[in-house]
Design an enzyme around this catalytic site. Structure first.
Site, PDB file in Angstrom:
ATOM      1  N   ASN A   9      95.744 -59.027 -46.720  1.00  0.00           N
ATOM      2  CA  ASN A   9      94.456 -59.704 -46.915  1.00  0.00           C
ATOM      3  C   ASN A   9      94.424 -60.909 -45.974  1.00  0.00           C
ATOM      4  O   ASN A   9      95.061 -61.916 -46.237  1.00  0.00           O
ATOM      5  CB  ASN A   9      94.349 -60.155 -48.389  1.00  0.00           C
ATOM      6  CG  ASN A   9      93.135 -61.035 -48.640  1.00  0.00           C
ATOM      7  OD1 ASN A   9      92.250 -61.140 -47.796  1.00  0.00           O
ATOM      8  ND2 ASN A   9      93.102 -61.666 -49.813  1.00  0.00           N
ATOM      9  N   LYS A  11      92.085 -62.868 -45.405  1.00  0.00           N
ATOM     10  CA  LYS A  11      91.177 -63.942 -45.850  1.00  0.00           C
ATOM     11  C   LYS A  11      90.316 -64.388 -44.662  1.00  0.00           C
ATOM     12  O   LYS A  11      90.041 -63.568 -43.783  1.00  0.00           O
ATOM     13  CB  LYS A  11      91.984 -65.092 -46.466  1.00  0.00           C
ATOM     14  CG  LYS A  11      92.973 -64.578 -47.517  1.00  0.00           C
ATOM     15  CD  LYS A  11      93.509 -65.646 -48.392  1.00  0.00           C
ATOM     16  CE  LYS A  11      94.474 -65.004 -49.390  1.00  0.00           C
ATOM     17  NZ  LYS A  11      94.946 -65.933 -50.390  1.00  0.00           N
ATOM     18  N   HIS A  94      89.020 -60.511 -56.158  1.00  0.00           N
ATOM     19  CA  HIS A  94      90.079 -61.457 -55.773  1.00  0.00           C
ATOM     20  C   HIS A  94      89.841 -62.789 -56.494  1.00  0.00           C
ATOM     21  O   HIS A  94      88.695 -63.201 -56.694  1.00  0.00           O
ATOM     22  CB  HIS A  94      90.083 -61.651 -54.251  1.00  0.00           C
ATOM     23  CG  HIS A  94      91.278 -62.411 -53.778  1.00  0.00           C
ATOM     24  ND1 HIS A  94      91.346 -63.781 -53.855  1.00  0.00           N
ATOM     25  CD2 HIS A  94      92.459 -61.998 -53.266  1.00  0.00           C
ATOM     26  CE1 HIS A  94      92.528 -64.170 -53.401  1.00  0.00           C
ATOM     27  NE2 HIS A  94      93.224 -63.109 -53.041  1.00  0.00           N
ATOM     28  N   GLU A  96      89.975 -65.729 -55.528  1.00  0.00           N
ATOM     29  CA  GLU A  96      89.156 -66.701 -54.789  1.00  0.00           C
ATOM     30  C   GLU A  96      87.674 -66.386 -54.957  1.00  0.00           C
ATOM     31  O   GLU A  96      86.842 -67.295 -55.042  1.00  0.00           O
ATOM     32  CB  GLU A  96      89.576 -66.723 -53.306  1.00  0.00           C
ATOM     33  CG  GLU A  96      90.922 -67.425 -53.131  1.00  0.00           C
ATOM     34  CD  GLU A  96      91.756 -66.956 -51.959  1.00  0.00           C
ATOM     35  OE1 GLU A  96      91.217 -66.331 -51.026  1.00  0.00           O
ATOM     36  OE2 GLU A  96      92.981 -67.212 -51.974  1.00  0.00           O
ATOM     37  N   GLU A 166      97.774 -60.465 -59.350  1.00  0.00           N
ATOM     38  CA  GLU A 166      97.990 -61.667 -58.549  1.00  0.00           C
ATOM     39  C   GLU A 166      97.866 -62.901 -59.440  1.00  0.00           C
ATOM     40  O   GLU A 166      96.757 -63.370 -59.709  1.00  0.00           O
ATOM     41  CB  GLU A 166      96.944 -61.764 -57.434  1.00  0.00           C
ATOM     42  CG  GLU A 166      97.001 -60.637 -56.435  1.00  0.00           C
ATOM     43  CD  GLU A 166      96.409 -61.042 -55.081  1.00  0.00           C
ATOM     44  OE1 GLU A 166      97.118 -60.901 -54.089  1.00  0.00           O
ATOM     45  OE2 GLU A 166      95.273 -61.518 -55.038  1.00  0.00           O
ATOM     46  N   GLY A 172      99.286 -68.355 -52.256  1.00  0.00           N
ATOM     47  CA  GLY A 172      99.285 -69.370 -51.209  1.00  0.00           C
ATOM     48  C   GLY A 172     100.087 -70.612 -51.555  1.00  0.00           C
ATOM     49  O   GLY A 172      99.995 -71.631 -50.881  1.00  0.00           O
ATOM     50  N   SER A 211     102.286 -65.032 -52.715  1.00  0.00           N
ATOM     51  CA  SER A 211     103.445 -65.515 -51.959  1.00  0.00           C
ATOM     52  C   SER A 211     104.504 -64.448 -51.705  1.00  0.00           C
ATOM     53  O   SER A 211     105.698 -64.727 -51.731  1.00  0.00           O
ATOM     54  CB  SER A 211     104.058 -66.753 -52.638  1.00  0.00           C
ATOM     55  OG  SER A 211     103.115 -67.822 -52.658  1.00  0.00           O
TER      56      SER A 211
HETATM   57  P1  PGA Z   1      99.375 -65.129 -50.435  1.00  0.00           P
HETATM   58  O1  PGA Z   1      97.942 -64.526 -50.879  1.00  0.00           O
HETATM   59  O2  PGA Z   1     100.237 -63.960 -50.062  1.00  0.00           O
HETATM   60  O3  PGA Z   1      99.056 -66.009 -49.235  1.00  0.00           O
HETATM   61  O4  PGA Z   1      99.912 -65.884 -51.590  1.00  0.00           O
HETATM   62  C1  PGA Z   1      97.848 -63.340 -51.618  1.00  0.00           C
HETATM   63  C2  PGA Z   1      96.398 -62.996 -51.861  1.00  0.00           C
HETATM   64  O5  PGA Z   1      95.581 -63.893 -52.099  1.00  0.00           O
HETATM   65  O6  PGA Z   1      96.020 -61.813 -51.846  1.00  0.00           O
END
Ligand code: PGA
Length: 253
Positions: A9, A11, A94, A96, A166, A172, A211
């Site tokens: 992803n 983003k 997601h 976000e 997640e 992140g 992460s």
């Molecule tokens: P990350 O994000 O690997 O940077 O923690 C995962 C995601 O949001 O899908």
């Protein structure tokens, strides 16, 4: 046997020049990877990245979609359009999108259905916030998020979907769930689907996200109910992402 999947992803990262470098390196490595690989660039780059991966085993995914098929929805992109430019997967729900753009469980469920209506495979994201985690509410939250989709789409729809757990506190932050923690929630998700249909529950591919990096991927993917990963930051570095994909056989190969 569930074939592992690793999805990147991106983003809101990338440029035409950066994407070309990244995708060229991934395509070069892709034949040897022991899993299905999906990359999810921002929507404006889908077409071009799709051209780049066309003759490889890498599949194309989008990061979001509109729940409506077409019409007066300024700024939105429909599932049919994503299909039209070569996507075969789409991330739905997601954290976000849920936290920053107000996507409710009900809207996420409609997006899931919209995705499948054009033949896209939804990657449905579920997971609790830090506060919910601290309150011990993980299962309750994940159950609520899953049930909203189960009620609208029906369990049969999960035969053509992927679910990603997640934990929001791990995204992140550099703080991943431990393999045991991830396994416990994945087992819970699988059991919830299997309670409605044992075969679909058993076949459902469950990804861990939050992460994931090369250094922790093998341990996470080695858990019996972790069938791969949804990778954010580490999917922007070709070497790192390839190493994560390599770890996805989880000792099954
Ligand atoms: P990350 O994000 O690997 O940077 O923690 C995962 C995601 O949001 O899908």
């Amino acid at each position: 046997m569930r074939r592992p999947v690793v999805a990147g992803n991106w983003k809101m990262h990338g440029s035409r020049a950066d994407n070309t470098r990244l995708v060229d390196a991934l395509v070069e490595a892709s034949d040897a990877l022991p899993c299905d690989v999906v990359i999810c660039p921002p929507a404006v780059y889908l077409w071009e990245v799709g051209r780049q991966v066309k003759d490889s085993r890498i599949a194309l995914g989008a990061q979001s979609l509109c729940a409506e098929a077409q019409g007066a929805f300024t700024g939105e992109v429909s599932s049919g359009m994503l299909r039209d430019v070569g996507a075969s997967y789409v991330i739905v729900g997601h954290s976000e999108r849920r936290a920053l753009y107000g996507e409710t469980d009900a809207l996420v469920a409609r997006k899931f259905v919209a995705a499948q209506s054009s033949g896209l495979t939804p990657i449905l994201c579920v997971g609790e916030t830090l506060e919910e985690w601290e309150q011990g509410a993980t299962e309750q939250v994940v159950a609520r998020q899953l049930d909203a989709v189960l009620e609208l789409a029906g369990v049969a729809a999960f035969a053509r979907a992927i679910v990603a757990y997640e934990p929001v506190w791990a995204i992140g932050t550099g703080k991943n769930a431990t393999p045991d923690q991830a396994q416990a929630v994945h087992a819970f998700i699988r059991a919830r689907i299997a309670a409605r249909d044992a075969i679909i529950g058993d076949g459902l591919r469950l990804l861990y996200g939050g992460s994931v990096k090369a250094a922790n991927a093998a341990e996470l993917f080695g858990q019996p109910d972790v069938d791969g990963g949804l990778v954010g930051g580490a999917s922007l570095k070709a070497d790192e992402f390839v190493r994560i994909c390599v770890a996805a056989d989880g000792g099954r190969a």
